[in-house]
Design a protein around this motif. Structure first.
Motif, PDB file in Angstrom:
ATOM      1  N   SER A  20       0.829  -1.205   0.000  1.00 16.92           N
ATOM      2  CA  SER A  20       0.000   0.000   0.000  1.00 16.92           C
ATOM      3  C   SER A  20       0.863   1.254   0.000  1.00 16.92           C
ATOM      4  O   SER A  20       0.356   2.357   0.106  1.00 16.92           O
ATOM      5  N   LEU A  21       2.196   1.047  -0.110  1.00 16.15           N
ATOM      6  CA  LEU A  21       3.178   2.137  -0.101  1.00 16.15           C
ATOM      7  C   LEU A  21       3.160   2.913   1.213  1.00 16.15           C
ATOM      8  O   LEU A  21       3.344   4.109   1.256  1.00 16.15           O
ATOM      9  N   SER A  22       2.916   2.196   2.303  1.00 14.23           N
ATOM     10  CA  SER A  22       3.021   2.789   3.629  1.00 14.23           C
ATOM     11  C   SER A  22       4.020   1.949   4.411  1.00 14.23           C
ATOM     12  O   SER A  22       3.747   0.813   4.755  1.00 14.23           O
ATOM     13  N   THR A  23       5.218   2.481   4.637  1.00 13.10           N
ATOM     14  CA  THR A  23       6.286   1.674   5.200  1.00 13.10           C
ATOM     15  C   THR A  23       6.871   2.294   6.461  1.00 13.10           C
ATOM     16  O   THR A  23       6.731   3.472   6.712  1.00 13.10           O
ATOM     17  N   THR A  24       7.534   1.452   7.237  1.00 12.53           N
ATOM     18  CA  THR A  24       8.292   1.907   8.386  1.00 12.53           C
ATOM     19  C   THR A  24       9.737   1.503   8.180  1.00 12.53           C
ATOM     20  O   THR A  24      10.042   0.327   8.036  1.00 12.53           O
ATOM     21  N   HIS A  25      10.639   2.467   8.155  1.00 11.09           N
ATOM     22  CA  HIS A  25      12.057   2.195   7.954  1.00 11.09           C
ATOM     23  C   HIS A  25      12.737   2.169   9.317  1.00 11.09           C
ATOM     24  O   HIS A  25      12.630   3.115  10.078  1.00 11.09           O
ATOM     25  N   TYR A  26      13.435   1.084   9.603  1.00 10.87           N
ATOM     26  CA  TYR A  26      14.102   1.017  10.893  1.00 10.87           C
ATOM     27  C   TYR A  26      15.356   0.167  10.781  1.00 10.87           C
ATOM     28  O   TYR A  26      15.514  -0.643   9.862  1.00 10.87           O
TER      29      TYR A  26
END
Length: 379
Positions: free
Chosen positions: A61-67
């Protein structure tokens, strides 16, 4: 309108990527585990000893969390690696708070399974299963869906191996040109680090997923790959170049394109998204938004965002390092020069703004990867 075009550009990059493959397998597993709401993979960086988010089924959905996090700070996961077995966590909130745990809880996830993955004896990372329900998984569940987990590992390693094979072949080419290798080693590391800072900062605006950020960071090291075909005399010249020499040096773009084509065809990966990303970086990182760059004089939207990022990273590094014919600029002065180029319509303002907002990190990178003094002699 601008936001829509950014979304479209990002969507074009993300189609058929690992995120979508994880989402497809998730739907199959949900038949047996209806409480499964997300599958993700975190890649282990052996050089930095970090665990980095890499692919996520919810990222379609092109909603990401970068960690990212150092593995030494994750004792719960270190135990999984040592035992080479999955660990079920009934309630995520029981873990020590961290930005990633906070993000998971904010999205309504409560339970998880951590599955260590190995390629032979080499630890590669973790597959995570997440659910919005507490106590959603148990060891019997994991055993039941083991064939799907093996399929997941196979897909992940296949995608990962393509990228690693491209990098290995590119590094082999660089090693065959000792002069270029010595000239470029610190430059490659700095440009890669600056690229990573910019890509991460622009991830939300452009909907970059973790896989894109990781691959762009890796491939940015090879933006000048075609220089392996440039004569040592030209690469080592201690004075400003003549017009003919500049023309000859600029041919490294076409040389680089040929090498990328050779590498990706040899790997039977010419149409793989990673191959396309590397081509963008090699072909377009000297293009300027106003059409004054080279080799094709592309303008604005015709220049991929990947190349616009690497272009800014590369110019910043050129400004802040010594050359035989010039002294290095300070970070503030280099940023002023970049801002002038933005004002002249040449560089992407979003990319330059990121560097201005991360000056402490830029100085740390320059200190970590110092340039050799060109006055010490030929490269």
């Amino acid at each position: 309108m601008e936001t829509t075009s950014r979304k479209a550009e990002a969507l074009g990059m993300c189609q058929h990527d690992l995120n979508h493959q994880l989402a497809e397998i998730q739907q199959r597993i949900k038949v047996q585990l209806p409480s499964l709401d997300k599958i993700s993979f975190a890649l282990y960086d052996t050089r930095e000893h970090l665990l980095r988010s890499y692919a996520d089924s919810s990222s379609t959905s092109l909603s990401t969390t970068h960690y990212e996090a150092p593995l030494c700070a994750l004792p719960y996961l270190k135990q999984c690696i040592e035992s080479r077995s999955p660990a079920c966590l009934s309630e995520i909130s029981s873990l020590r708070p961290s930005p990633h745990i906070t993000a998971l809880l904010a999205k309504g996830y409560h339970s998880s399974v951590a599955i260590p993955t190995f390629n032979g004896q080499v630890f590669r990372g973790f597959i995570f299963l997440n659910s919005h329900q507490a106590n959603a998984f148990n060891p019997a569940d994991i055993e039941q869906v083991k064939p799907y987990l093996q399929m997941l590992e196979s897909r992940i390693f296949f995608e990962y191996q393509i990228v690693q094979s491209i990098i290995e072949k590119a590094n082999t080419l660089v090693a065959r040109s000792p002069v270029y290798q010595r000239e470029s080693v610190s430059h490659k590391q700095r440009v890669s680090s600056y690229t990573n800072i910019i890509a991460l900062a622009l991830a939300d605006r452009y909907d970059f997923d973790d896989e894109f950020v990781e691959h762009l960071t890796l491939f940015s090291q090879f933006h000048d790959l075609g220089k392996v075909k440039i004569s040592p005399e030209l690469l080592c010249k201690q004075r400003s170049l003549t017009a003919d020499e500049t023309y000859a040096l600029r041919k490294h773009i076409s040389y680089g394109e040929e090498l990328v084509d050779d590498i990706t065809k040899e790997l039977n990966a010419a149409d793989h998204p990673s191959a396309q990303l590397l081509r963008e970086v090699v072909s377009c990182h000297y293009e300027f938004l106003d059409g004054s760059g080279y080799p094709r004089h592309l303008t604005r939207g015709a220049i991929p965002i990947s190349a616009r990022i690497v272009c800014v990273a590369n110019i910043f590094d050129a400004l802040t390092t010594h050359k035989p014919y010039k002294q290095a600029c300070s970070v503030p002065y280099a940023l002023l020069e970049l801002e002038k180029m933005v004002s002249d319509g040449k560089l992407d303002s979003d990319c330059v703004n990121v560097l201005r907002e991360h000056q402490h990190q830029l100085k740390a990178i320059i200190h970590r990867y110092p340039e050799r003094d060109p006055m010490d002699g030929c490269y």
